[in-house]
Design a protein around this motif. Structure first.
Motif, PDB file in Angstrom:
ATOM      1  N   GLN A   1      41.028  38.523  38.088  1.00  0.00           N
ATOM      2  CA  GLN A   1      40.252  38.951  36.818  1.00  0.00           C
ATOM      3  C   GLN A   1      40.613  38.180  35.686  1.00  0.00           C
TER       4      GLN A   1
ATOM      5  N   LYS B   1      35.775  39.070  31.981  1.00  0.00           N
ATOM      6  CA  LYS B   1      35.080  38.781  33.133  1.00  0.00           C
ATOM      7  C   LYS B   1      35.459  40.155  33.979  1.00  0.00           C
ATOM      8  N   GLU B   2      34.412  40.138  35.254  1.00  0.00           N
ATOM      9  CA  GLU B   2      34.584  41.171  36.172  1.00  0.00           C
ATOM     10  C   GLU B   2      35.462  40.541  37.154  1.00  0.00           C
TER      11      GLU B   2
END
Length: 122
Positions: free
Chosen positions: A39, A43-44
């Motif tokens: 990660q 961001k995911e």
């Protein structure tokens, strides 16, 4: 309770290598599929690689093909993520997670380590 601890992160220059470790306690890692996720800020969490109970590798991130590999050491109850030819875009917190079957979706996993920071920068 499955406990996982990641280690091996750090600061590395572009083109360098790191080996991350995911050590398990309270259970045998070879009874589970182990996934590595990462990660980056903002961001995911994304799936990187996963090793099945039968030691097959599944790659979820196309960007790591040919550069990252995953392996087990059952005697040490540890799974490794070998990262070569590192790029700045590999900078992220890296996590390992366990479940019966591999999945590239982080929300399919319930057992997680706390993560280890990898920073690729000159």
């Amino acid at each position: 309770q499955l406990q996982l601890v990641e280690s091996g992160g750090g600061l590395v220059q572009p083109g360098g290598s790191l080996r991350l470790s995911c050590a398990a306690s309270g259970f045998k890692l070879n009874s589970y599929a182990i996934g590595w996720f990462r990660q980056a800020p903002g961001k995911e969490r994304e799936g990187v690689l996963c090793v099945t109970r039968w030691d097959a590798t599944i790659t979820y991130a196309d960007s790591v093909k040919g550069r990252f590999t995953i392996s087990r050491d059952n005697a040490k109850n540890t799974v490794y993520l070998q990262m070569n030819s590192l790029k700045p875009e590999d900078t992220a917190v890296y996590y390992c997670a366990a479940r019966p079957m591999c999945s590239g979706s982080y929300d399919h996993f319930n057992s997680w380590g706390r993560g280890t920071q990898v920073t690729v920068s000159s």
